[in-house]
Scaffold this active site. Structure first.
Site, PDB file in Angstrom:
ATOM      1  N   ASN A  10     -25.472 -28.733  24.598  1.00 43.44           N
ATOM      2  CA  ASN A  10     -24.763 -28.554  25.333  1.00 43.44           C
ATOM      3  C   ASN A  10     -24.628 -29.623  26.342  1.00 43.44           C
ATOM      4  O   ASN A  10     -24.935 -29.891  28.071  1.00 43.44           O
ATOM      5  CB  ASN A  10     -24.650 -26.914  26.520  1.00 43.44           C
ATOM      6  N   CYS A  11     -26.019 -30.387  26.311  1.00 44.00           N
ATOM      7  CA  CYS A  11     -26.288 -31.693  27.423  1.00 44.00           C
ATOM      8  C   CYS A  11     -25.100 -32.781  27.497  1.00 44.00           C
ATOM      9  O   CYS A  11     -24.644 -33.214  26.458  1.00 44.00           O
ATOM     10  CB  CYS A  11     -27.679 -32.220  26.697  1.00 44.00           C
TER      11      CYS A  11
END
Length: 115
Positions: A10-11
């Site tokens: 999710n970065c």
């Protein structure tokens, strides 16, 4: 060429790196620390390549949540222990290939992969 990208899915920076690789038709394996884990062997391998100082993300939330004492007294041993416990503190992405070792995302460095 075998490319492995290490990070957390999710970065935003990981998303940019993945998109860059995909846009340049470079196949890669993604190793998500949260899903696939991080063990001492892999951490030691990465630390031997980059050094713990380069791997420690001091701008992220995980680092900011450390106590002042932890931040002031951080050394290789304590940094690696924190990385094992909280892999989100590792600078992302880390890319390893047959002949490249990159930490962080810079488009120019990623362009060199397909050269």
């Amino acid at each position: 060429m075998t490319i492995t990208l290490f990070g957390i899915s999710n970065c935003d920076t990981i998303k940019k790196a993945k998109k860059h690789l995909e846009n340049n038709n470079l196949e890669f394996n993604f190793h998500d620390y949260r899903k696939q884990g991080l063990d001492a062997e892999l951490l030691t391998k990465l630390e031997n390549i980059f050094g713990w100082e380069a791997m420690l993300n001091k701008r992220g939330t995980t680092f900011r949540q450390l106590s002042d004492e932890q931040k002031q007294n951080i050394n290789k041993e304590s940094a690696l222990a924190i990385m094992l416990e909280s892999p989100a503190i590792i600078k992302r992405p880390i890319l390893l290939s047959d002949n490249h070792s990159l930490i962080g995302y810079k488009a120019a460095e990623y362009d060199a992969l397909s050269a």
